[in-house]
Design an enzyme around this catalytic site. Structure first.
Site, short mmCIF file in Angstrom:
data_model
loop_
_atom_site.label_atom_id
_atom_site.label_comp_id
_atom_site.label_asym_id
_atom_site.label_seq_id
_atom_site.Cartn_x
_atom_site.Cartn_y
_atom_site.Cartn_z
N ILE A 38 0.84 -1.20 0.00
CA ILE A 38 0.00 0.00 0.00
C ILE A 38 0.87 1.25 0.00
O ILE A 38 0.50 2.27 -0.56
CB ILE A 38 -0.99 -0.02 1.19
CG1 ILE A 38 -1.99 1.12 1.10
CG2 ILE A 38 -0.26 0.02 2.51
CD1 ILE A 38 -3.12 1.05 2.12
N VAL A 76 -4.24 -4.18 -0.67
CA VAL A 76 -4.86 -5.51 -0.79
C VAL A 76 -6.32 -5.52 -0.35
O VAL A 76 -7.02 -6.51 -0.54
CB VAL A 76 -4.07 -6.60 -0.03
CG1 VAL A 76 -2.65 -6.73 -0.56
CG2 VAL A 76 -4.08 -6.36 1.48
N ASN A 102 1.36 -11.68 2.93
CA ASN A 102 2.04 -11.26 4.14
C ASN A 102 1.57 -9.91 4.70
O ASN A 102 1.75 -9.62 5.88
CB ASN A 102 3.56 -11.21 3.82
CG ASN A 102 4.35 -10.36 4.78
OD1 ASN A 102 4.74 -10.84 5.84
ND2 ASN A 102 4.60 -9.10 4.43
N SER A 155 -0.22 -15.70 12.72
CA SER A 155 0.26 -15.10 13.97
C SER A 155 -0.08 -16.10 15.07
O SER A 155 -0.94 -16.97 14.87
CB SER A 155 -0.48 -13.78 14.21
OG SER A 155 -0.41 -13.38 15.56
N TYR A 176 -7.99 -8.16 14.23
CA TYR A 176 -6.71 -8.83 14.01
C TYR A 176 -6.86 -10.33 14.27
O TYR A 176 -6.50 -11.17 13.43
CB TYR A 176 -5.63 -8.24 14.94
CG TYR A 176 -4.22 -8.67 14.59
CD1 TYR A 176 -3.46 -7.95 13.68
CD2 TYR A 176 -3.65 -9.81 15.18
CE1 TYR A 176 -2.16 -8.34 13.35
CE2 TYR A 176 -2.36 -10.21 14.85
CZ TYR A 176 -1.62 -9.47 13.94
OH TYR A 176 -0.34 -9.88 13.61
N VAL A 209 8.05 -10.11 16.15
CA VAL A 209 9.09 -9.90 15.15
C VAL A 209 9.47 -8.42 15.19
O VAL A 209 8.59 -7.55 15.20
CB VAL A 209 8.63 -10.28 13.74
CG1 VAL A 209 9.80 -10.21 12.76
CG2 VAL A 209 8.00 -11.67 13.72
N THR A 211 9.82 -5.58 13.76
CA THR A 211 9.52 -4.72 12.61
C THR A 211 8.79 -3.49 13.15
O THR A 211 8.41 -3.44 14.33
CB THR A 211 8.60 -5.43 11.60
OG1 THR A 211 7.33 -5.64 12.22
CG2 THR A 211 9.19 -6.74 11.13
#
Ligand code: NAD
Length: 275
Positions: A38, A76, A102, A155, A176, A209, A211
């Site tokens: 995006i 997406v 992903n 997840s 989520y 993770v 990120t």
């Protein structure tokens, strides 16, 4: 021999984080890569999402590895945009072999988590978006008849709830968890149908993770200290891992070494799901 020589991969959320890491590894191992992202902000997400500069930087890094690259700004949540990106990738590279669904957001913290829009954005990105991608790649995967591998990013929230108080039943958090549970149904059904065409469908299950999704100024501030003991603990007593640790699992799942592995969830979670 590089494991993905001559193959083509399409990766959503490829501008940064885990998607970028997957793209770089696949490129190093010989793949052509289409990265979809995006590269823009979604209003219900409090932390900064990726930018066009992130997308261009990853594109450049991939090219420097010698890969043929297609970088596409694509949300997406938009079915037509996903279909167009898949068509462009097939046309440019003559097909797709590896599909990494992903892209994701965490609208479960920050002020907007209480807006019902946070539910819609979460489900639209991490459930609708995965379905749009799998649906769009399926005809080509079958027609070309050369098999393939799909890996969805789940997840630990694909298997368990995290809420321990009413406030955590907010739309961002529930969206989520619902999306991450939902992708298991997509994985199992697509795996059942595509198996006879040599296409395998698996899910990687990260815990934390490092990120920008969690490594930002807002994430920790939103976590209250009233969590019950052991909440989100893991048996290795380890903090968030680097994206490359997830890439190790994703590339194995998509490689010939895993040629008879389908419909599986592979947790790279330091034993989080054991606790
Ligand atoms: N970081 C973690 O601790 C963690 C843990 C478990 C699972 N995950 C999952 O891993 C995946 C990758 O996340 P990450 O950790 O790399 O985070 P990240 O925020 O660094 O990367 C996510 C990427 O997805 C893109 N994206 C978000 N919404 C999109 C949309 N609607 N359309 C297209 N692109 C979109 C973002 O722009 C970003 O580049 C996500 O599905 C996430 O839910 C992350």
């Amino acid at each position: 021999m590089r494991r993905f020589e001559g193959k083509t991969a399409i990766i959503t959320g490829g501008a940064r984080g885990q998607g970028r890491s997957h793209a770089l590894r696949l490129a190093k191992e010989g793949a052509n890569v289409a990265i979809l992202d995006i590269a823009d902000q979604i209003d219900t997400v409090v932390y900064p999402m990726s930018t066009p500069e992130d997308l261009a930087k990853t594109e450049q890094e991939l090219k420097e590895l010698g890969a043929e690259v297609l970088a596409i700004q694509c949300d997406v949540r938009d079915q037509a945009a996903v279909e167009a990106a898949v068509a462009a990738t097939e046309e440019r590279f003559g097909g797709i072999d590896i599909v990494l669904a992903n892209a994701g957001i965490m609208a479960s913290y920050g002020e907007r988590k209480h807006d019902i829009q946070a539910w819609h954005d979460s489900v639209a990105t991490m459930l609708n978006g995965v379905y749009y991608l799998l649906r769009a790649v399926t005809p080509g995967l079958i027609e070309r008849g050369r098999g393939g591998a799909i890996c969805i990013t789940g997840s630990t929230s694909s298997f368990r709830g995290v809420a321990y108080k009413t406030e955590m039943l907010n739309p961002g958090q529930m969206g989520y968890g619902a999306a991450k549970h939902g992708i298991l149904a997509l994985m199992r059904n697509f795996a059942m149908v595509l198996g006879k065409h040599g296409v395998r469908v698996n899910t990687v299950i990260p815990a934390g993770v490092r990120t920008k999704m969690i490594d930002n100024e807002f994430f920790g501030a939103d976590l209250s200290d009233d969590a019950p003991g052991g909440w989100m603990a893991n048996v290795m007593d380890h903090g968030p891992v680097e994206p490359e640790e997830i890439t190790n699992a994703v590339t194995w799942l998509c490689s010939d070494e895993a040629r008879f592995v389908t419909g599986q969830t592979l947790a790279v979670d330091m034993g989080t799901l054991l606790v």
